[in-house]
Motif scaffolding. Sequence first.
Motif, PDB file in Angstrom:
ATOM      1  N   GLY A 257      39.570 -60.027  -0.885  1.00 59.95           N
ATOM      2  CA  GLY A 257      40.117 -59.768  -1.947  1.00 59.95           C
ATOM      3  C   GLY A 257      39.948 -59.971  -3.412  1.00 59.95           C
ATOM      4  N   GLY A 258      38.978 -61.186  -2.953  1.00 62.65           N
ATOM      5  CA  GLY A 258      37.902 -61.420  -4.927  1.00 62.65           C
ATOM      6  C   GLY A 258      37.692 -60.667  -5.747  1.00 62.65           C
ATOM      7  N   ARG A 259      38.188 -60.622  -6.486  1.00 60.81           N
ATOM      8  CA  ARG A 259      37.743 -59.578  -7.882  1.00 60.81           C
ATOM      9  C   ARG A 259      37.195 -60.275  -9.369  1.00 60.81           C
ATOM     10  N   VAL A 260      36.060 -59.567  -8.983  1.00 57.40           N
ATOM     11  CA  VAL A 260      34.678 -59.555 -10.417  1.00 57.40           C
ATOM     12  C   VAL A 260      35.686 -59.453 -11.833  1.00 57.40           C
ATOM     13  N   ALA A 261      36.041 -60.674 -12.243  1.00 63.33           N
ATOM     14  CA  ALA A 261      36.459 -60.387 -13.447  1.00 63.33           C
ATOM     15  C   ALA A 261      35.770 -60.849 -15.256  1.00 63.33           C
ATOM     16  N   GLY A 262      33.897 -61.161 -14.786  1.00 69.74           N
ATOM     17  CA  GLY A 262      33.042 -61.171 -16.250  1.00 69.74           C
ATOM     18  C   GLY A 262      32.114 -61.448 -15.004  1.00 69.74           C
TER      19      GLY A 262
END
Length: 273
Positions: A257-262
């Motif tokens: 569920g991790g999200r790449v934010a930058g």
Amino acid sequence: MSEVRKAALEAADRAGVTVRELRRIGEFQAVYQLFDDIWHFSPGDPPVPVELMITFAHAGGYVAGAFRGDELAGASVGFRAAEGTLHSHVTGARAGRGVGYALKLHQRAWCLERGLGRISWTFDPLVRRNARFNLAKLGARPTAYLENFYGVMDDAINKGDESDRLLTVWELAGQPAGPPGPPYAVGVEARDERPVVGRAVVGGPVVGGTVAGRADGPAVLVATPRDIETLRQEDPGAGRAWRLAVREVLGGLMARGGRVAGFTGEGAYIVVD
């Protein structure tokens, strides 16, 4: 003229190219040759054959080229997908500042003028310059980690490596929220051109004797190699180590569920819960 179309024309002007859709067989053949010059693919295994380019263009897909005079400097091929999306299958450009950006802004204008609100594509998570371009410059965001998506490839750039890819989506209506600032947990860091899995990463499978998976902390950094294409040729073992480390840590975090934010200036993905 819309603002997005104006921005596309200005980007093309800065790059010294004219970007337009392609219609003639000779133009599609020139794209095939351009892609071969870039990737040096094996006979019978091009990223997209001429016949498919013709079909995409005829059926309402996106096939465009960037020209400097009569010379083709870059091209992009895509097809319409579900949920108002253009899937950009392959984009390539000769060396020259700004050609890829001009193609992407032309693609954005093309989509919005046809009621399409997003563009998706895949890229190798180990290629730092592409990650920086996609995340930092365009504002696209990875949505899934795809392990060995195309199988083992045989072109000159990817030969001998598994084809892990990040499925990436560019929402055209606006820019995404920026990533959180430091402090960060270390998921993967680079030491002497090799990956080292950080101590903060816990609770997952083992990578090279170190545990990888979920990380404690508000955001996790996952480093990339400085130049994976050269590293694969000069030190295949190091290239393989990077593939496995990034697959297990970045892929593991995204699967949970991790999200790449930058993407940082030093070349690391910023992953948040």
